[in-house]
Design an enzyme around this catalytic site. Structure first.
Site, PDB file in Angstrom:
ATOM      1  N   SER A 176       5.493  -8.222  -5.813  1.00 43.64           N
ATOM      2  CA  SER A 176       5.037  -6.929  -6.337  1.00 43.64           C
ATOM      3  C   SER A 176       6.116  -6.323  -7.247  1.00 43.64           C
ATOM      4  O   SER A 176       5.845  -5.921  -8.381  1.00 43.64           O
ATOM      5  CB  SER A 176       4.727  -6.021  -5.136  1.00 43.64           C
ATOM      6  OG  SER A 176       4.717  -4.682  -5.486  1.00 43.64           O
ATOM      7  N   HIS A 210      15.910  -1.954 -10.772  1.00 42.06           N
ATOM      8  CA  HIS A 210      14.841  -1.510  -9.871  1.00 42.06           C
ATOM      9  C   HIS A 210      15.448  -1.169  -8.523  1.00 42.06           C
ATOM     10  O   HIS A 210      16.249  -1.930  -7.984  1.00 42.06           O
ATOM     11  CB  HIS A 210      13.804  -2.620  -9.684  1.00 42.06           C
ATOM     12  CG  HIS A 210      12.667  -2.208  -8.804  1.00 42.06           C
ATOM     13  ND1 HIS A 210      11.548  -1.575  -9.292  1.00 42.06           N
ATOM     14  CD2 HIS A 210      12.495  -2.275  -7.464  1.00 42.06           C
ATOM     15  CE1 HIS A 210      10.734  -1.293  -8.301  1.00 42.06           C
ATOM     16  NE2 HIS A 210      11.286  -1.714  -7.166  1.00 42.06           N
ATOM     17  N   ASP A 213      -1.246  -5.884  -8.970  1.00 40.41           N
ATOM     18  CA  ASP A 213      -0.382  -5.241  -7.976  1.00 40.41           C
ATOM     19  C   ASP A 213      -0.979  -3.907  -7.544  1.00 40.41           C
ATOM     20  O   ASP A 213      -0.941  -3.552  -6.366  1.00 40.41           O
ATOM     21  CB  ASP A 213       1.017  -5.030  -8.536  1.00 40.41           C
ATOM     22  CG  ASP A 213       1.915  -4.355  -7.512  1.00 40.41           C
ATOM     23  OD1 ASP A 213       2.115  -4.955  -6.437  1.00 40.41           O
ATOM     24  OD2 ASP A 213       2.378  -3.239  -7.752  1.00 40.41           O
ATOM     25  N   ARG A 225      -2.936  -3.543   0.733  1.00 38.80           N
ATOM     26  CA  ARG A 225      -1.890  -3.800   1.741  1.00 38.80           C
ATOM     27  C   ARG A 225      -1.568  -2.535   2.516  1.00 38.80           C
ATOM     28  O   ARG A 225      -1.310  -2.577   3.718  1.00 38.80           O
ATOM     29  CB  ARG A 225      -0.618  -4.327   1.041  1.00 38.80           C
ATOM     30  CG  ARG A 225      -0.761  -5.761   0.538  1.00 38.80           C
ATOM     31  CD  ARG A 225       0.360  -6.106  -0.422  1.00 38.80           C
ATOM     32  NE  ARG A 225       1.658  -5.889   0.171  1.00 38.80           N
ATOM     33  CZ  ARG A 225       2.764  -5.580  -0.519  1.00 38.80           C
ATOM     34  NH1 ARG A 225       2.720  -5.487  -1.832  1.00 38.80           N
ATOM     35  NH2 ARG A 225       3.899  -5.409   0.082  1.00 38.80           N
ATOM     36  N   LYS A 238       6.294  -6.537 -11.848  1.00 36.23           N
ATOM     37  CA  LYS A 238       6.350  -5.345 -12.705  1.00 36.23           C
ATOM     38  C   LYS A 238       7.532  -5.429 -13.666  1.00 36.23           C
ATOM     39  O   LYS A 238       7.448  -5.019 -14.820  1.00 36.23           O
ATOM     40  CB  LYS A 238       6.408  -4.082 -11.835  1.00 36.23           C
ATOM     41  CG  LYS A 238       5.053  -3.798 -11.191  1.00 36.23           C
ATOM     42  CD  LYS A 238       5.067  -2.617 -10.260  1.00 36.23           C
ATOM     43  CE  LYS A 238       5.570  -2.982  -8.904  1.00 36.23           C
ATOM     44  NZ  LYS A 238       5.220  -2.110  -7.806  1.00 36.23           N
TER      45      LYS A 238
HETATM   46  N1  URA Z   1       7.749  -1.488  -3.882  1.00 41.55           N
HETATM   47  C1  URA Z   1       6.891  -2.190  -4.638  1.00 41.55           C
HETATM   48  O1  URA Z   1       6.857  -2.049  -5.852  1.00 41.55           O
HETATM   49  N2  URA Z   1       6.062  -3.069  -4.017  1.00 41.55           N
HETATM   50  C2  URA Z   1       6.059  -3.269  -2.678  1.00 41.55           C
HETATM   51  O2  URA Z   1       5.298  -4.087  -2.188  1.00 41.55           O
HETATM   52  C3  URA Z   1       6.958  -2.526  -1.904  1.00 41.55           C
HETATM   53  C4  URA Z   1       7.807  -1.642  -2.536  1.00 41.55           C
END
Ligand code: URA
Length: 433
Positions: free
Chosen positions: A183, A82, A161, A168, A187
């Site tokens: 977050s 990621h 999320d 947010r 995932k």
């Molecule tokens: N990328 C994400 O997946 N979540 C966040 O909160 C910030 C960047």
């Protein structure tokens, strides 16, 4: 339990129990907790922070809020990568076939770009016919047959999320380490990864502007991974200038194809070799990163990564003919930004270049914006290179005259040329395990 009590507990610096965290996430997803209370809670987290155990529980509660992929039905140890997002960041496109060619299967869900940062799914969409959405069974079958599949993240993965991130975004609570870390990691966990390699970027084009903030985020995510029993490693990489030379969508696929033929820009290749080596270690294919580096580098030299990339694109319905015959479909209008004086490139600001690419049509202003897949920017020079007065530094590609004029006006503020050769900082600052 009442949400107002939990908001007050966090506001006063308390530590939430696992049951309390579950109550919040479940209540929010099911609609019993409304946006105004969730906003107050997110702001309390922003100011008070969370303990590692609280963040791990939050991550798990979010991961379990929707569909989860069970990759154990397939053979192999799944490792996911990621990136926290950057400009010209095409690592997934280059790295995935390199790692898959070494025998570590890649089942990846990626995102679209927003604002000045690009997204893998948009880049893949520039390949004619490429399907970014597959049914779950098709996706798993392709991973089984090809060893590599990349699709857009399904709406059912981590709905908590999706909802919380949108909230947010409009309540000033995005830059909170516990909230970003949970977050991202929720995932990865919902997508079934056993090993997770994180590319945490810092610098002008990144979420985290400073190395210190990136270190704190990386340590938090590695801590969550450890607590939840996933092998997690983070690489801190520089995002002061764009990665590679191409920024956009089709233009980045072109650069990836060149890199797969051993002609890639040095920074992009170096980062992919390092991340790939860590993925092979996490996938238990090699004993150490040195051996991993050698293995992934070989896939670029012997054509295995290129063959894997072609196989993967074909399996998802994509046709690379235009790209392979160099009959590219880049946007029709071009403009060069020329160096105003002779000298060394002092800096090329990643955020500003990302913004130019967006203005040219390559990125999204809002989630609903339609993008111009042929638009983008090409950097003829990078930081530390010598340039003669009047020599091109940037090439802009777009489809309308007004975008071209706006792009050229912005280009002047994105590059600085000066007499002294600048000190080149390392691409990879640190690896956190
Ligand atoms: N990328 C994400 O997946 N979540 C966040 O909160 C910030 C960047």
């Amino acid at each position: 339990m009442r949400m107002v009590d939990l908001i007050e507990k966090k506001r006063d610096g308390g530590t939430l129990t696992p049951a309390e965290i579950r109550f919040i996430i479940q209540g929010y997803v099911e609609g019993q907790i409304l946006d105004y209370q969730m906003s107050a809670w997110a702001m309390a987290v922003f100011f008070r922070g969370m303990e590692t155990e609280e963040i791990a529980e939050l991550t798990l509660a979010m991961a379990e809020s929707g569909e989860q992929l069970d990759l154990s039905v397939l053979d192999g140890r799944f490792v996911d990568k990621h990136s926290t997002g950057g400009v010209g960041d095409k690592t997934t496109l280059l790295l995935s076939p390199m790692v898959a060619a070494c025998g570590v299967p890649i089942a990846k869900m990626s995102g679209r770009g927003l604002g000045h940062t690009g997204g893998t799914i948009d880049k893949l969409s520039s390949i004619p016919g490429f399907k970014v959405e597959l049914e779950r069974d098709e996706f798993l079958q392709q991973v089984k047959d090809v060893g590599l599949a990349v699709i857009a993240q399904s709406g059912n993965i981590v709905p908590a999320d999706k909802k919380l991130y949108a909230l947010r975004d409009v309540t000033g609570t995005v830059p909170s380490i516990p909230l970003i870390a949970s977050s991202v990691m929720s995932k990865k966990i919902a997508a079934g990864a056993q090993g997770i390699v994180l590319d945490v970027k810092y610098g002008s084009g990144a979420f985290m502007a400073t190395l210190e903030d990136a270190q704190a985020l990386a340590k938090t995510m590695v801590g969550i991974g450890k607590t939840l029993g996933r092998d997690t490693i983070a690489v801190l990489s520089a995002m002061e200038q764009p990665l590679g030379n191409a920024i956009g969508n089709a233009i980045e696929v072109i650069e990836v194809l060149e890199a797969l033929q051993g002609k890639g820009p040095q920074d992009l290749v170096e980062l992919c070799v390092e991340l790939g080596a860590l993925m092979l270690v996490a996938g238990r294919k090699v004993q150490n990163t040195q051996e991993g580096r050698k293995r992934v580098r070989e896939t670029l030299e012997n054509g295995q990564a290129l063959a894997k990339f072609r196989e993967f694109v074909r399996a998802q319905g994509g046709n690379l003919t235009n790209f392979e015959q160099k009959n590219f479909s880049l946007a029709p209008l071009r403009a060069s930004y020329l160096a105003p004086i002779s000298g060394y490139i002092q800096w090329i600001d990643a955020r500003k270049i990302g913004h130019i690419a967006m203005v040219l049509g390559a990125g999204r202003v809002t989630k609903e914006s339609k993008i111009d897949l042929g638009a983008g920017v090409y950097l003829y020079k990078k930081q530390g290179d010598w340039v003669e007065a009047g020599e091109p530094v940037l090439e802009l590609y777009t489809s309308t005259e007004d975008k071209k004029a706006e792009g050229i006006a912005l280009a002047q503020e994105s590059v600085l040329v000066g007499p002294k050769k600048p000190e080149n900082l390392p691409l990879i600052a640190e690896v956190i395990r």
